[in-house]
Each structure stands twice: as C-alpha cells, then as structure tokens.
Design an enzyme around this catalytic site. Structure first.
Site, PDB file in Angstrom:
ATOM      1  N   TYR A  50      63.278  12.384  15.251  1.00 49.22           N
ATOM      2  CA  TYR A  50      64.280  11.786  16.097  1.00 49.22           C
ATOM      3  C   TYR A  50      63.748  11.191  17.339  1.00 49.22           C
ATOM      4  CZ  TYR A  50      66.207  15.181  12.964  1.00 49.22           C
ATOM      5  OH  TYR A  50      66.679  15.857  11.634  1.00 49.22           O
ATOM      6  N   GLU A 106      65.778  20.914   3.100  1.00 46.62           N
ATOM      7  CA  GLU A 106      65.782  19.758   3.570  1.00 46.62           C
ATOM      8  C   GLU A 106      65.359  19.635   5.284  1.00 46.62           C
ATOM      9  OE1 GLU A 106      69.799  18.105   1.432  1.00 46.62           O
ATOM     10  OE2 GLU A 106      69.897  18.762   3.623  1.00 46.62           O
ATOM     11  N   PRO A 107      63.843  20.083   5.152  1.00 45.13           N
ATOM     12  CA  PRO A 107      63.323  20.093   6.505  1.00 45.13           C
ATOM     13  C   PRO A 107      63.184  18.728   6.893  1.00 45.13           C
ATOM     14  CG  PRO A 107      61.706  20.675   4.963  1.00 45.13           C
ATOM     15  CD  PRO A 107      62.887  20.449   4.276  1.00 45.13           C
ATOM     16  N   GLY A 108      63.338  18.471   8.219  1.00 45.48           N
ATOM     17  CA  GLY A 108      63.154  17.172   8.972  1.00 45.48           C
ATOM     18  C   GLY A 108      62.070  17.290  10.037  1.00 45.48           C
ATOM     19  N   ARG A 109      62.563  17.821  10.962  1.00 46.89           N
ATOM     20  CA  ARG A 109      61.793  18.294  12.298  1.00 46.89           C
ATOM     21  C   ARG A 109      60.781  19.033  12.258  1.00 46.89           C
ATOM     22  NH1 ARG A 109      64.625  18.188  17.112  1.00 46.89           N
ATOM     23  NH2 ARG A 109      66.633  18.503  16.125  1.00 46.89           N
ATOM     24  N   GLY A 143      67.029  22.400   9.479  1.00 41.70           N
ATOM     25  CA  GLY A 143      67.379  22.801  10.629  1.00 41.70           C
ATOM     26  C   GLY A 143      66.222  23.880  11.199  1.00 41.70           C
ATOM     27  N   CYS A 192      68.379   1.066  32.645  1.00 43.62           N
ATOM     28  CA  CYS A 192      69.424   1.281  33.696  1.00 43.62           C
ATOM     29  C   CYS A 192      70.262   2.253  33.378  1.00 43.62           C
ATOM     30  CB  CYS A 192      69.987  -0.131  33.853  1.00 43.62           C
ATOM     31  SG  CYS A 192      70.836  -0.400  35.285  1.00 43.62           S
ATOM     32  N   GLU A 193      69.905   3.539  33.435  1.00 38.58           N
ATOM     33  CA  GLU A 193      70.844   4.600  33.322  1.00 38.58           C
ATOM     34  C   GLU A 193      70.053   5.761  34.324  1.00 38.58           C
ATOM     35  OE1 GLU A 193      73.629   4.965  31.556  1.00 38.58           O
ATOM     36  OE2 GLU A 193      73.552   3.182  30.216  1.00 38.58           O
TER      37      GLU A 193
HETATM   38  C1  LIG Z   1      69.508  16.231   9.790  1.00 39.16           C
HETATM   39  C2  LIG Z   1      69.552  17.021   8.491  1.00 39.16           C
HETATM   40  C3  LIG Z   1      68.574  17.830   7.793  1.00 39.16           C
HETATM   41  C4  LIG Z   1      67.417  17.695   8.767  1.00 39.16           C
HETATM   42  O1  LIG Z   1      67.437  18.665   9.800  1.00 39.16           O
HETATM   43  P1  LIG Z   1      66.205  19.215  10.694  1.00 39.16           P
HETATM   44  O2  LIG Z   1      66.719  19.846  11.731  1.00 39.16           O
HETATM   45  O3  LIG Z   1      65.577  17.970  11.054  1.00 39.16           O
HETATM   46  O4  LIG Z   1      65.266  19.921   9.696  1.00 39.16           O
HETATM   47  C5  LIG Z   1      68.936  18.257   6.521  1.00 39.16           C
HETATM   48  N1  LIG Z   1      69.826  18.139   5.906  1.00 39.16           N
HETATM   49  C6  LIG Z   1      70.826  17.373   6.627  1.00 39.16           C
HETATM   50  C7  LIG Z   1      72.197  17.330   5.816  1.00 39.16           C
HETATM   51  C8  LIG Z   1      70.704  16.856   7.794  1.00 39.16           C
HETATM   52  O5  LIG Z   1      71.777  16.182   8.206  1.00 39.16           O
END
Ligand SMILES: *Cc1c(COP(=O)(O)O)cnc(C)c1O
Length: 426
Positions: free
Chosen positions: A378, A280-283, A239, A349-350
C-alpha cells in the site's frame, strides 16, 4: 530499526539486500522506492510453511508491480484481484487463471465479462452482481465458478478504515442472508457456487477475530453443504498485521495457522467435506520488503523542527490516510545516535502531508537521505500524481544486483491522456 535481516548498516550507511541505499539515492535520484527480492520470497515461504496445504493468493492491491507478481508467481502464489487492471497485471505476470479470485464490491459488467473471458473465479458481492454475472455467462456460453463474499460481522482491532468485516461495512453479504444467496445461485444457470470467501480487515494484530470468522464460515459451509452444494474452497482472506514499530510484537503466520487450522480441519471433518483452504495475505508478504528513500530539501525550525523531503503523500499516503506509523532513519547517518526531535514532512500542499512526527534522529541537514521503512504494501500501489508530481523510480535489489523495475514518470506522463478542445487552441 527493522527486525528484518535484509536491512543493515555498513560504513555508516543503511543497506537493503546488501546494497548501500545512499549510493542508490545518488545514482537513481530521490525519491526512490527500493524493494528486496529475497525478502519477498522469504516472507512468502514463511507464510506457506505455516499453511502447507492451503492455496496462497497474494492480494495484488498491496503491490501489483509486475516484477513482484512474477516473483510470487514463481513461488506458486495465486492472486486476489480487485479490478480489471489488477487482473490484467496478474495474468500478464504469469499467475495462472485458475489461481485467481476476482473480488470487488462494485464490479462493472465489463469487469465481470473480463473475469468470464479469462476463466477466473469470482467472489460475488451482491445479488445484483450475481444476476449480471449469470446473464453475461449465459450469453458467453460459459459457466463461472463463484464464491460469495460473506460479511461475517466480526470486529478486528484495527484502524476503522481497514476493518472490512463489520455488519456496517460495504463489503459482502451478511452471514445471516447468505444462505438464501447460495440457494438462488444453485438454481441459476451460468454460475457454479463452489466457494465461500471473507476478509475481515487489514493490519490485524490479534488473531482471535480470525478464529471467530472461521467458525462463522464453517457454520455457513455446513448449511450450504446441506443444500447439496459441493464446497471446493473456503477463503479466509488476508489481514495479518506486521510490526511497523520496532518493539511491536505481532502474530506470525504460524500463530494464525494455530488459530485457523484446528477449527477448519475439525469442522470440515464433522461436516464430511474436504474443501481447500485459501488465504490472501498482502501486507505480510510485501510490507517489510521496501524502503522509500527521500532527499532532504530543507530543515525549518519553527513551532516544530520540520524536515522537508521530496516524497510525500503522493508516494506514501498511509500516514495521512490511516494515521499509520512508519519507522524512519537518516540513511547516510544510520549509526549515529538521535539528537533532535523532528517532523518529516512531504512537499504536497496539504497540512496532513506528514510522514513521521516527533522522531528523535541524528542532526539533519539538506542533502541527507531519509529512509521510510516498511513501505512495500500500500505504498507505491496507492501513489498518485497529485500536485502534478511525477511518480518516482522503483528499484529491485537481489543478492547485490540492482534493477530498475519501474522508470520515473516524466511530464509527458502527467498530461498523456489530456486533450484540449480545439476551440481553446485558437
Ligand atoms: C486487501 C485484501 C486482502 C489483503 O489484505 P492484507 O491486510 O494486505 O493482508 C485480502 N483479501 C481481500 C479481499 C482484500 O480486499
């Protein structure tokens, strides 16, 4: 432009990882996703350095390209997966099964069986899921390590579509009810409750909700320890936000660590437990690693100055879905001053297919290349074939070398799984 050092300007052209984006656009065509390997590694290492004792599980949904997952596997990342397909990709990319947590609020029996068969841990989201998982594990003669996804009811300041830890959110079991869930799981065969998990939302730019959430999680840790459960991990989810706007100040992983770690350590010690911390970083890991290059097809001066490009919400849905802001630049005029105010619009087309609004940019003409910044998370992973558009090529640059990591789709890919009933063929 971006604060990140992998983006630069050379001979009037925007570069990524030292490679000229305009040459890339000419060689591979547009639209084109370009990702920088070095930046993925840098971001991962920065995050890891803030949490040296934690396990970092990359959120695969942000970008599950196999090359990206493989790079992260080589850095020691685990994975947070949200579907059978993400689990398949993570394992294929070489992420070890004991470093994968299977999440999801509506997992199918098929997905739960796949989790059991591959030996990953499961974050259980509901009591029905707990029972299904227990039954399947017994039938398979196995026992699955689980956490419960806790809904801690904290409210981060972010877009409502990416706030996931409010009491009204569809995710997880409310923190007030979760103790009962652990009591029940403790007695059920086939499941071993060993963790607790939360994820309060995404693109969070103030770390204080993480502090609230870790306090709540440690309250639960204390209660379930009293039940006689040995807690092996506390997973605080992902997050952490990134600065999508050039002058935006966002907290760093070290700021996040300063908020989470003292509470986590102090409370663990007081309870007398030593669980591992999981994040759990993604972004944060992949967001700023990529550019989307889009070719200008038309400049239309009407009520507004519309710049039509060949990539739209089919390839980058964040502006349409979350009102997200992404910086844009004219890649082949990267050092020219802004002269006119434009809206950059896609070919879909939106009416909502607008990549960027009211941007002061150098004079734009057909044939120019627009670069959309910070699309590594994303971006491609949320792409679609809407409007019958083939997904584009993805390129990885690495210290000057260039590789195709996903080929462009062709019409055959659009219709690959379609069938026409024989009666319609006569
Ligand atoms: C989407 C998600 C993440 C990653 O969130 P980011 O904002 O990209 O860091 C981590 N854990 C869970 C369970 C998620 O659904």
């Amino acid at each position: 432009m971006s604060k990140a050092n992998h983006i630069g300007i050379q001979n009037h052209h925007l570069t990524i990882g030292g490679v000229d984006t305009v040459s890339l656009a000419h060689e591979y065509g547009t639209p084109l996703y370009v990702i920088d390997e070095k930046r993925i590694r840098e971001n991962f290492r920065t995050f890891k350095s803030a949490f040296p004792d934690a396990d970092i599980y990359f959120a695969a949904k942000a970008n599950w390209n196999l090359s990206v997952l493989r790079i992260l596997a080589s850095e020691g990342a685990g994975a947070d997966v949200f579907s059978d397909g993400e689990l398949y990709a993570a394992l294929l990319a070489g992420i070890q099964h004991d470093r994968i947590l299977f999440n999801g609020n509506s997992k199918t029996a098929y997905e739960l069986q796949m989790a059991i068969d591959s030996g990953v841990r499961v974050s259980v989201d509901s009591m029905d899921e707990l029972h299904t998982l227990s039954d399947l594990a017994i039938k398979s003669g196995k026992a699955v390590d689980i956490a419960f996804r806790v809904n801690p009811d904290v409210s981060p300041e972010t877009h409502p579509k990416i706030a996931t830890g409010l009491a009204s959110s569809k995710f997880g079991i409310g923190y007030k009810n979760v103790l009962k869930a652990y009591e029940e799981a403790k007695e059920l065969p086939g499941v071993n409750p060993v963790g607790i998990h939360c994820h309060i939302g995404s693109q969070i730019t103030d770390v204080s909700p993480f502090g609230e959430a870790v306090e709540r999680m440690m309250d639960i840790a204390e209660q379930i320890t009293r039940l006689g459960i040995t807690l092996e991990f506390v997973d605080m989810g992902g997050g952490l936000g990134i600065p999508y706007q050039k002058d935006m100040a966002t907290p760093t992983p070290h700021d996040l660590a300063d908020t989470i770690l003292p509470i986590f350590r102090c409370r663990s010690e007081a309870i007398g437990i030593s669980p591992r911390l999981v994040l759990e970083p993604g972004r944060y890991i992949v967001g700023d690693t990529s550019l989307l290059l889009a070719g200008v097809t038309t400049v239309k001066r009407s009520a507004r100055n519309f710049v039509g490009v060949d990539a739209g919400l089919n390839l980058m849905i964040r502006p349409a879905m979350y009102d997200a802001y992404h910086e844009v630049a004219v890649a082949n005029k990267a050092d020219l001053a802004g002269e006119e105010t434009y809206d950059i619009v896609g070919p879909i087309c939106e009416s909502g297919d607008i990549i960027a609004r009211d941007r002061k940019l150098p004079l734009i003409e057909p044939g120019d290349v627009i670069a959309v910044f910070d699309v590594g998370a994303y971006g491609f992973s949320m792409s679609s074939q809407y409007n019958g558009r083939c997904r584009c090529t993805e390129i990885m640059v690495s210290d000057g070398s260039v590789d195709v990591i996903r080929e462009q789709e062709h019409y055959g890919d659009l219709i690959a799984k379609q069938k026409i009933p024989a009666r319609l063929l006569v």
